[in-house]
Design a protein around this motif. Structure first.
Motif, PDB file in Angstrom:
ATOM      1  N   ASP A   1     -31.271 -23.549 -46.901  1.00 35.77           N
ATOM      2  CA  ASP A   1     -31.040 -24.714 -46.049  1.00 35.77           C
ATOM      3  C   ASP A   1     -29.742 -25.374 -46.483  1.00 35.77           C
TER       4      ASP A   1
ATOM      5  N   SER B   1     -28.013 -27.297 -44.138  1.00 37.58           N
ATOM      6  CA  SER B   1     -27.786 -28.130 -42.956  1.00 37.58           C
ATOM      7  C   SER B   1     -27.245 -29.506 -43.324  1.00 37.58           C
TER       8      SER B   1
ATOM      9  N   ASN C   1     -31.278 -22.176 -42.222  1.00 37.38           N
ATOM     10  CA  ASN C   1     -30.883 -23.396 -41.523  1.00 37.38           C
ATOM     11  C   ASN C   1     -29.430 -23.732 -41.865  1.00 37.38           C
TER      12      ASN C   1
ATOM     13  N   SER D   1     -27.732 -25.735 -39.534  1.00 32.07           N
ATOM     14  CA  SER D   1     -27.503 -26.703 -38.461  1.00 32.07           C
ATOM     15  C   SER D   1     -26.694 -27.909 -38.927  1.00 32.07           C
TER      16      SER D   1
ATOM     17  N   ASP E   1     -32.242 -21.902 -37.422  1.00 28.27           N
ATOM     18  CA  ASP E   1     -31.671 -23.123 -36.853  1.00 28.27           C
ATOM     19  C   ASP E   1     -30.161 -23.111 -37.058  1.00 28.27           C
TER      20      ASP E   1
END
Length: 412
Positions: free
Chosen positions: A227, A229, A251, A253, A275
């Motif tokens: 992650d 993001s 992720n 994003s 994502d």
């Protein structure tokens, strides 16, 4: 005898927890070098960590998460010779720089410093810790590029990396992605929890999975996630990410990533959540992503993607929200239809049922013809049945009506 000692420690921790709930401070702590686990989470502790806690050289687990502790993280927590395996300081008010002395914790497996106010650059020196499997730095003030130093190991055992909600910039760390061996092949790893070496301590970590922030109470060794993001990353998504075949959550994003979605992401066959929303990605959605049969959540919204949305497998289950903000996308489930050259042809089997062969027909007219024929046939049959003759025509109309009904049912 060993069991009695373990239960004694459990009782000691319960008493310590009750004591701290009253004092709301760590200042009353008296060092005890025999402790192996120091677990005082969710007790409204305030103030700084006292220096006396640094005398616990035999501690393997230190969990002070979900309190209101402040100040800098003492460097003495990571003095040479300690046995620290899990350090969890999540959700406090620690500030200042990252304690570089943590590179002395050669047994460290889990480091969770998320949800604090730490202001520093990425701690690349932690890559020299071979056992490190979980690194959570989310929701702090980390900044700068994530780039490794030369002649250093690069997190070969890492399985959970969460640096979301910081101010990291520059390109995504391709060099690290090449080194994440723990995310490339987990076929030989036994399914167990991180805390199995200690039966009364349950480690948990908050991660973003499938679009939701959830608390993982028991982290399986087979769970893998990246992650990154809500930072300031730019540039392209490296093709090498497709080699991390054990990833379950990816992720990227809320960054400023550009370029195309790599077709190599179709190799992530274990992926359950992808994502890439709120970036500047262009081009078409790779058809290779249809092969992600375990994908439950897809978010490609708020990009600049164009072309036909792939169909098949999990892509038939995603709603319009997965593609919102991409004005150039067309096809199901968005409202914009594609041009004739981009329309997907119906499967060949649909043209060969009941002796019907592939031909450029408009099936709306075919179905209208069936409907009119059915009405006419039933009407004629009703008249013939009413007057009772001729019988041969009645039988012919009945057979025709049954045949039309069977074909209509086969196309519904």
């Amino acid at each position: 005898m060993k069991g009695l000692i373990q239960w004694y420690l459990v009782l000691s921790f319960l008493l310590l927890s009750l004591n701290f709930k009253v004092d709301c401070s760590l200042s009353s702590f008296s060092s005890n070098s025999s402790l192996e686990v120091f677990f005082i989470s969710k007790n409204n502790l305030v103030g700084e960590i006292p220096s006396s806690i640094c005398n616990l050289m035999s501690i393997s687990i230190l969990d002070l998460s979900n309190n209101k502790l402040s100040g800098t993280i003492p460097g003495c927590l990571a003095s040479r010779g300690n046995k620290l395996q899990i350090l969890n300081l999540n959700n406090n008010d620690f500030d200042g720089p990252f304690p570089k002395s943590l590179q002395n914790c050669h047994d460290l497996q889990v480091l969770n410093l998320g949800n604090n106010k730490i202001n520093d650059t990425f701690p690349h020196w932690l890559g020299t810790l071979p056992p490190l499997q979980v690194l959570v730095l989310r929701s702090n003030y980390f900044h700068g590029q994530i780039s490794p130093s030369e002649h250093e190991s690069h997190f070969s055992a890492l399985r959970i990396l969460d640096v979301s909600h910081n101010e990291f910039s520059g390109f995504l760390p391709t060099t690290y992605f090449k080194s994440f061996e723990g995310m490339m092949n987990l076929s030989n790893v036994q399914t167990k929890s991180m805390e199995d070496f200690n039966f009364y301590y349950h480690f948990s970590v908050r991660v973003t999975v499938k679009g939701l922030d959830i608390e993982l109470e028991r982290i399986l060794t087979l769970f893998t996630t990246i992650d990154m993001s809500s930072n300031k990353f730019q540039g392209k998504i490296p093709e090498i990410v497709g080699d991390l075949v054990s990833l379950q959550v990816l992720n990227f994003s809320h960054n400023s990533l550009t370029g195309h979605i790599p077709s190599s992401l179709g190799n992530l066959t274990a992926l359950e959540s992808l994502d890439l929303s709120t970036n500047k990605l262009v081009g078409q959605i790779p058809m290779q992503l249809i092969g992600l049969i375990f994908l439950e959540v897809l978010n490609l919204s708020q990009n600049q993607l164009v072309g036909l949305i792939p169909q098949g497998n999990q892509f038939n289950t995603f709603l319009n929200d997965s593609y919102r903000g991409n004005l150039g996308l067309c096809g199901f489930p968005v409202s914009k239809s594609c041009g004739k050259d981009e329309e997907q042809e119906p499967p060949e089997s649909a043209f060969h049922e009941e002796g019907i062969y592939s031909c450029p027909l408009d099936w709306k007219f075919v179905m209208m013809g069936y409907g009119c024929g059915l009405v006419l046939g039933l009407s004629t049959g009703y008249i013939m049945l009413t007057i009772g003759k001729p019988e041969w025509l009645v039988r012919m109309v009945q057979r025709l009506g049954y045949k039309i009904l069977r074909r209509l049912k086969s196309y519904n």
